[in-house]
Design an enzyme around this catalytic site. Structure first.
Site, PDB file in Angstrom:
ATOM      1  N   LYS A  11     -19.070  29.738 -28.352  1.00  0.00           N
ATOM      2  CA  LYS A  11     -19.411  29.025 -27.112  1.00  0.00           C
ATOM      3  C   LYS A  11     -18.706  29.579 -25.876  1.00  0.00           C
ATOM      4  O   LYS A  11     -17.546  29.980 -25.915  1.00  0.00           O
ATOM      5  CB  LYS A  11     -19.060  27.531 -27.244  1.00  0.00           C
ATOM      6  CG  LYS A  11     -20.000  26.733 -28.111  1.00  0.00           C
ATOM      7  CD  LYS A  11     -21.449  26.736 -27.633  1.00  0.00           C
ATOM      8  CE  LYS A  11     -21.698  25.840 -26.449  1.00  0.00           C
ATOM      9  NZ  LYS A  11     -21.551  24.424 -26.721  1.00  0.00           N
TER      10      LYS A  11
ATOM     11  N   HIS B 233     -40.975  21.646  -9.317  1.00  0.00           N
ATOM     12  CA  HIS B 233     -41.134  20.824 -10.544  1.00  0.00           C
ATOM     13  C   HIS B 233     -40.499  21.504 -11.755  1.00  0.00           C
ATOM     14  O   HIS B 233     -40.899  21.258 -12.885  1.00  0.00           O
ATOM     15  CB  HIS B 233     -42.606  20.520 -10.831  1.00  0.00           C
ATOM     16  CG  HIS B 233     -43.367  20.015  -9.645  1.00  0.00           C
ATOM     17  ND1 HIS B 233     -43.511  18.668  -9.358  1.00  0.00           N
ATOM     18  CD2 HIS B 233     -44.001  20.672  -8.636  1.00  0.00           C
ATOM     19  CE1 HIS B 233     -44.203  18.531  -8.233  1.00  0.00           C
ATOM     20  NE2 HIS B 233     -44.513  19.736  -7.777  1.00  0.00           N
TER      21      HIS B 233
ATOM     22  N   ASN C 244      -1.734  -2.819  12.840  1.00  0.00           N
ATOM     23  CA  ASN C 244      -3.192  -2.628  12.857  1.00  0.00           C
ATOM     24  C   ASN C 244      -3.566  -1.386  13.671  1.00  0.00           C
ATOM     25  O   ASN C 244      -4.454  -0.623  13.287  1.00  0.00           O
ATOM     26  CB  ASN C 244      -3.888  -3.856  13.455  1.00  0.00           C
ATOM     27  CG  ASN C 244      -3.632  -5.111  12.646  1.00  0.00           C
ATOM     28  OD1 ASN C 244      -3.038  -5.029  11.575  1.00  0.00           O
ATOM     29  ND2 ASN C 244      -4.056  -6.250  13.145  1.00  0.00           N
TER      30      ASN C 244
ATOM     31  N   GLN D 242      -7.420  -2.192   4.058  1.00  0.00           N
ATOM     32  CA  GLN D 242      -6.420  -1.348   3.403  1.00  0.00           C
ATOM     33  C   GLN D 242      -7.063  -0.509   2.287  1.00  0.00           C
ATOM     34  O   GLN D 242      -6.528   0.522   1.880  1.00  0.00           O
ATOM     35  CB  GLN D 242      -5.325  -2.256   2.831  1.00  0.00           C
ATOM     36  CG  GLN D 242      -4.179  -1.548   2.182  1.00  0.00           C
ATOM     37  CD  GLN D 242      -3.003  -2.488   1.968  1.00  0.00           C
ATOM     38  OE1 GLN D 242      -2.357  -2.892   2.903  1.00  0.00           O
ATOM     39  NE2 GLN D 242      -2.755  -2.848   0.728  1.00  0.00           N
TER      40      GLN D 242
ATOM     41  N   SER E 244       0.829  -1.216   0.000  1.00  0.00           N
ATOM     42  CA  SER E 244       0.000   0.000   0.000  1.00  0.00           C
ATOM     43  C   SER E 244       0.861   1.263   0.000  1.00  0.00           C
ATOM     44  O   SER E 244       0.335   2.374   0.067  1.00  0.00           O
ATOM     45  CB  SER E 244      -0.933   0.010   1.213  1.00  0.00           C
ATOM     46  OG  SER E 244      -0.205  -0.192   2.405  1.00  0.00           O
TER      47      SER E 244
HETATM   48  N1  ARG Z   1      -1.116  -1.534   5.145  1.00  0.00           N
HETATM   49  C1  ARG Z   1      -2.133  -1.965   6.028  1.00  0.00           C
HETATM   50  C2  ARG Z   1      -3.398  -1.113   5.820  1.00  0.00           C
HETATM   51  O1  ARG Z   1      -3.347  -0.166   5.140  1.00  0.00           O
HETATM   52  C3  ARG Z   1      -1.700  -1.846   7.450  1.00  0.00           C
HETATM   53  C4  ARG Z   1      -1.087  -3.100   7.989  1.00  0.00           C
HETATM   54  C5  ARG Z   1      -2.063  -3.929   8.638  1.00  0.00           C
HETATM   55  N2  ARG Z   1      -1.547  -5.127   9.222  1.00  0.00           N
HETATM   56  C6  ARG Z   1      -1.252  -6.252   8.609  1.00  0.00           C
HETATM   57  N3  ARG Z   1      -0.897  -7.246   9.296  1.00  0.00           N
HETATM   58  N4  ARG Z   1      -1.352  -6.391   7.316  1.00  0.00           N
HETATM   59  O2  ARG Z   1      -4.452  -1.405   6.321  1.00  0.00           O
END
Ligand code: ARG
Length: 478
Positions: A303, A176, A130, A342, A43
């Site tokens: 235009k 309307h 997390n 994510q 990500s």
């Molecule tokens: N990149 C993850 C997100 O955007 C965060 C990590 C989450 N933990 C994991 N074990 N993949 O949500």
């Protein structure tokens, strides 16, 4: 070329990373291979945008570990100095982002350890990504709600400016999309002002719900380490902590609520945009957009298209889509964290950027448009939009309103059939429609009189609209 605003990490990450499988998971997982899977799960291309929030969370966590006696003072100092160095690299656009480090959390941790050595590995005690990602999103949402609110206020200011300048300009009020009753142009504009005021309220609410720290959840179940989540929250300027560690890491309701608030902003801006498009057409001609907010045609020299309003209207679809996407992602997810979550980031970033862009462009367009009061006046001519007041006049003289309504209807029908205006119908013909119908009753349909008569609270009379302007000014000041 790897600064926070650079769009994407080059495929395969930075040069010199021979083993894309190596990294934080090397204890459990074998190294090597899996390049496609790593690219797919990474990500970092978009969550690098959260680096400031992530660094703030790490600093607060390090300080808390120190205060709790879980890390010696010199380790905390080393971590804080290392985090500053990381921030400086990202700010300067020289941070070596790597796809194989998956996300912003692991990229920062890896670089921190490179800069300060093995002590960097002490930071992650009693913490999970997390919790980190949840925290980053809470902090991002708070800032985003504040920024969008400020942009909403700019559009309100533009609307209020036009309303104040409009004076007693009249235009048809529609239901309307048919002429209904004349209203003050200022009244019409202020309707949007007050819609936007509620939008700011929703953003304030969303920010309040995000004002909570999930740190200390440690993946899902809490931790055996004696942490102090409340002090971390305080350090981060957050109003409190989650009472349940599983809830802390597994919900994105605060993101959904923000997306919903943004979607409603976009409903309002889309409706305003639609009116700007209509009003700038030849048929209406109620406003003339400033040249800077219009575009021409590549083939038709005459235009002048209200492009900014069209795009502002069109972009609402993206934000609704962002909300729908995350609602669908979250629906049916068992507790606790799943990688599905994510997907929250791109939806939120897109919605925030799109809404800000629309608000800023539309503020400029409203601020600079030129209203055409004569065209609004002409639109009221012969449209019978004052006839409600003939019925009201009859009702005041004792005719039951239902009967008075029918009298008004018969008068309009006669006028349409004979090509007349109510004021041109003879007294005799009026009396034939109803004994109480006379020239005095018909005079009540004059548009300026109709508007002046609407003294009910929130109504369109100049006095009531002046009150709305005073209130609007006050709301922008507080
Ligand atoms: N990149 C993850 C997100 O955007 C965060 C990590 C989450 N933990 C994991 N074990 N993949 O949500």
């Amino acid at each position: 070329m790897t600064g926070p605003d650079r769009p994407a990490v080059p495929p395969g990450g930075a040069a010199g990373t021979a083993d894309p499988g190596a990294g934080i998971h090397h204890g459990r997982l074998g190294a090597g291979g899996g390049v496609e899977a790593r690219r797919f799960t990474a990500s970092i291309a978009f969550d690098r945008r959260l680096y400031r929030q992530d660094l703030a969370g790490s600093r607060a966590h390090a300080r808390m570990l120190g205060c709790q006696g879980l890390l010696p003072r010199e380790d905390v100092d080393a971590l804080l100095a290392g985090l500053d160095a990381v921030e400086a690299e990202i700010d300067a656009g020289v941070f070596p982002f790597r796809v194989e480090d998956e996300d912003i959390h692991l990229n920062i941790e890896r670089r921190l350890t490179e800069i300060i050595g093995p002590v960097g590995g002490r930071l992650h005690l009693a913490r999970s990504r997390n919790d980190q990602v949840a925290l980053d999103m809470h902090l991002f949402v708070k800032d985003a709600c504040r920024d969008v609110s400020a942009a909403v206020a700019s559009l309100q200011r533009a609307l209020l400016g036009q309303a104040e300048a409009a004076g007693d300009t009249l235009l048809p009020g529609y239901t309307h999309l048919q002429h209904a009753q004349p209203v003050l142009f200022a009244h019409h504009l202020l309707a949007y002002f007050f819609m936007l005021q509620r939008d700011k309220g929703r953003l304030v609410d969303a920010a309040r719900r995000a004002d909570v720290s999930p740190l200390g959840a440690a993946a899902l179940a809490g931790t055996s380490v004696p942490v102090d989540p409340a002090s971390v929250a305080l350090d981060l300027g957050l109003g409190g902590t989650y009472p349940n560690s599983m809830d802390a890491v597994s919900d994105r309701d605060f993101v959904l609520e923000t997306l919903a608030a943004l979607a409603i902003v976009m409903v309002h801006t889309s409706r305003l945009s639609e009116e700007m498009v209509l009003w700038s057409s030849r048929e209406f001609g109620f406003i003339e957009p400033a040249d800077a907010y219009a575009t021409g045609s590549s083939i038709m020299p005459q235009k002048k298209n209200p492009d900014v309003a069209e795009l502002a209207r069109g972009k609402s679809g993206r934000v609704f889509g962002d909300l729908m996407a995350l609602l669908t992602t979250m629906k049916g997810l068992p507790l606790a964290y799943h990688s599905d979550m994510q997907e929250d980031k791109e939806a939120l970033f897109d919605a925030v950027d799109t809404t800000l862009g629309v608000l800023r462009a539309l503020s400029g367009m409203v601020d600079t448009m030129r209203p055409c009061p004569q065209r609004m006046e002409v639109a009221l001519e012969g449209d019978f939009s004052g006839v409600t007041d003939i019925a009201d006049h009859l009702a005041r003289s004792g005719v039951p309103f239902r009967e008075a309504h029918a009298v008004g209807g018969r008068l309009v029908r006669l006028c349409v059939e004979q090509g007349l205006q109510p004021g041109e119908v003879s007294e005799e013909a009026l009396r034939e429609i109803h004994p109480a119908l006379n020239l005095e009753a018909v005079a009540a349909a004059d548009p300026a009189r109709v508007v002046r008569a609407r003294q009910s609270p929130g109504g369109t009379s100049p006095e009531r609209v002046a009150e709305q302007i005073v209130l609007a000014r006050h709301l922008l000041d507080v």
